[in-house]
Design an enzyme around this catalytic site. Structure first.
Site, PDB file in Angstrom:
ATOM      1  N   LYS A  19       3.228   6.789  -0.699  1.00  0.00           N
ATOM      2  CA  LYS A  19       1.882   6.254  -0.950  1.00  0.00           C
ATOM      3  C   LYS A  19       0.798   7.031  -0.190  1.00  0.00           C
ATOM      4  CE  LYS A  19       3.552   1.578  -1.951  1.00  0.00           C
ATOM      5  NZ  LYS A  19       3.339   0.137  -1.698  1.00  0.00           N
ATOM      6  N   PHE A  67      -3.917 -10.009  -3.933  1.00  0.00           N
ATOM      7  CA  PHE A  67      -4.038  -8.663  -3.376  1.00  0.00           C
ATOM      8  C   PHE A  67      -4.134  -7.563  -4.434  1.00  0.00           C
ATOM      9  CE2 PHE A  67       0.572  -9.678  -3.369  1.00  0.00           C
ATOM     10  CZ  PHE A  67       1.066  -8.641  -4.142  1.00  0.00           C
ATOM     11  N   ARG A  95      15.962   0.613  -1.300  1.00  0.00           N
ATOM     12  CA  ARG A  95      15.184  -0.531  -0.807  1.00  0.00           C
ATOM     13  C   ARG A  95      15.586  -0.881   0.630  1.00  0.00           C
ATOM     14  NH1 ARG A  95      11.817  -2.956  -4.280  1.00  0.00           N
ATOM     15  NH2 ARG A  95      11.965  -5.024  -3.369  1.00  0.00           N
ATOM     16  N   THR A 101       8.812  -5.265   2.882  1.00  0.00           N
ATOM     17  CA  THR A 101       7.470  -4.900   2.391  1.00  0.00           C
ATOM     18  C   THR A 101       6.463  -4.815   3.528  1.00  0.00           C
ATOM     19  OG1 THR A 101       7.983  -6.062   0.340  1.00  0.00           O
ATOM     20  CG2 THR A 101       5.668  -5.566   0.728  1.00  0.00           C
ATOM     21  N   ARG A 112       9.607   2.059   6.418  1.00  0.00           N
ATOM     22  CA  ARG A 112       8.373   1.279   6.642  1.00  0.00           C
ATOM     23  C   ARG A 112       8.195   0.911   8.111  1.00  0.00           C
ATOM     24  NH1 ARG A 112       9.121  -2.195   1.120  1.00  0.00           N
ATOM     25  NH2 ARG A 112       7.733  -0.959  -0.217  1.00  0.00           N
ATOM     26  N   ASN A 122       2.055   0.552   3.293  1.00  0.00           N
ATOM     27  CA  ASN A 122       3.454   0.497   3.745  1.00  0.00           C
ATOM     28  C   ASN A 122       4.259   1.730   3.341  1.00  0.00           C
ATOM     29  OD1 ASN A 122       3.721  -0.060   1.060  1.00  0.00           O
ATOM     30  ND2 ASN A 122       4.852  -1.975   1.303  1.00  0.00           N
ATOM     31  N   HIS A 125       7.178   3.084  -2.034  1.00  0.00           N
ATOM     32  CA  HIS A 125       7.552   2.102  -3.059  1.00  0.00           C
ATOM     33  C   HIS A 125       8.895   2.521  -3.629  1.00  0.00           C
ATOM     34  CE1 HIS A 125       7.327  -0.284  -6.817  1.00  0.00           C
ATOM     35  NE2 HIS A 125       7.845   0.798  -7.375  1.00  0.00           N
TER      36      HIS A 125
HETATM   37  P1  CMP Z   1       5.263  -2.206  -3.438  1.00  0.00           P
HETATM   38  O1  CMP Z   1       6.745  -2.103  -3.175  1.00  0.00           O
HETATM   39  O2  CMP Z   1       4.598  -0.964  -3.852  1.00  0.00           O
HETATM   40  O3  CMP Z   1       4.966  -3.345  -4.536  1.00  0.00           O
HETATM   41  C1  CMP Z   1       3.801  -4.131  -4.552  1.00  0.00           C
HETATM   42  C2  CMP Z   1       2.921  -3.856  -3.382  1.00  0.00           C
HETATM   43  O4  CMP Z   1       1.898  -4.785  -3.114  1.00  0.00           O
HETATM   44  C3  CMP Z   1       3.773  -3.889  -2.126  1.00  0.00           C
HETATM   45  O5  CMP Z   1       4.584  -2.732  -2.089  1.00  0.00           O
HETATM   46  C4  CMP Z   1       2.710  -3.968  -1.035  1.00  0.00           C
HETATM   47  O6  CMP Z   1       2.359  -2.731  -0.485  1.00  0.00           O
HETATM   48  C5  CMP Z   1       1.477  -4.490  -1.777  1.00  0.00           C
HETATM   49  N1  CMP Z   1       0.873  -5.638  -1.113  1.00  0.00           N
HETATM   50  C6  CMP Z   1      -0.385  -5.659  -0.661  1.00  0.00           C
HETATM   51  N2  CMP Z   1      -0.649  -6.846  -0.105  1.00  0.00           N
HETATM   52  C7  CMP Z   1       0.461  -7.600  -0.210  1.00  0.00           C
HETATM   53  C8  CMP Z   1       0.804  -8.927   0.174  1.00  0.00           C
HETATM   54  N3  CMP Z   1      -0.058  -9.724   0.804  1.00  0.00           N
HETATM   55  N4  CMP Z   1       2.066  -9.367  -0.084  1.00  0.00           N
HETATM   56  C9  CMP Z   1       2.957  -8.563  -0.745  1.00  0.00           C
HETATM   57  N5  CMP Z   1       2.668  -7.287  -1.136  1.00  0.00           N
HETATM   58  C10 CMP Z   1       1.446  -6.819  -0.869  1.00  0.00           C
END
Ligand code: CMP
Length: 149
Positions: A19, A67, A95, A101, A112, A122, A125
């Protein structure tokens, strides 16, 4: 036939994104090294900048989440690296390597935990299922850009 194999025996592909926060901090090499040291092959890779429409389409499943808008704006804030990873049981393996996350909740030595800044920034993905990995890989890569190496 494949249905009877244990997950760790099944070759899979997954879509990985490095990212904007990680690309900006020149962490691509370190993240790729972690991926490759864990016996995962990078069989396609490119750098690009998403349009707002691309980001909204890619994260369509999160459209109703609070979000969503911030997430899309963050994902277009700089270039990203998109990759196709291949390996045994790579969807859940990657993962695990990424960690939770929210980097605060991620296990030690996960990508992460090592590099993530916040739940939004983070760093990486990874697809969450076989069905989504196919959709996400097709979103970014025509077949001619994926190599059997
Ligand atoms: P990703 O695995 O790319 O899939 C969805 C993304 O939403 C997740 O990683 C996070 O980076 C992003 N995100 C931003 N804010 C939140 C939140 N409050 N809770 C969960 N995911 C979030």
């Amino acid at each position: 036939m494949e249905k009877n194999l244990k997950p760790e025996c099944i070759m899979q592909r997954t879509l990985s994104i490095i990212k904007p926060d990680a690309v900006k901090r020149s962490l691509t090499g370190e993240i790729n090294s972690i991926i490759q040291k864990n016996n995962i092959k990078i069989i396609a890779q490119k750098m690009l900048k998403l349009s707002i429409e691309d980001a909204q389409n890619f994260y369509n499943v999160h459209r109703e989440r609070a979000f969503f808008e911030d997430l899309c704006n963050y994902m277009i804030s700089g270039p990203i690296i998109v990759q196709v990873l291949e390996g045994k049981d790579v969807i859940s393996k990657y993962r695990e390597l990424m960690g939770a996350t929210n980097p605060e909740n991620a296990d030690e030595n996960t990508i992460r935990k090592l590099f993530g800044v916040s739940v939004e920034e983070n760093s990486v993905h990874g697809s969450d299922s076989e069905d989504n990995s196919k959709i996400e890989i097709e979103f970014f890569f025509p077949k001619r850009e994926i190599f059997n190496i």
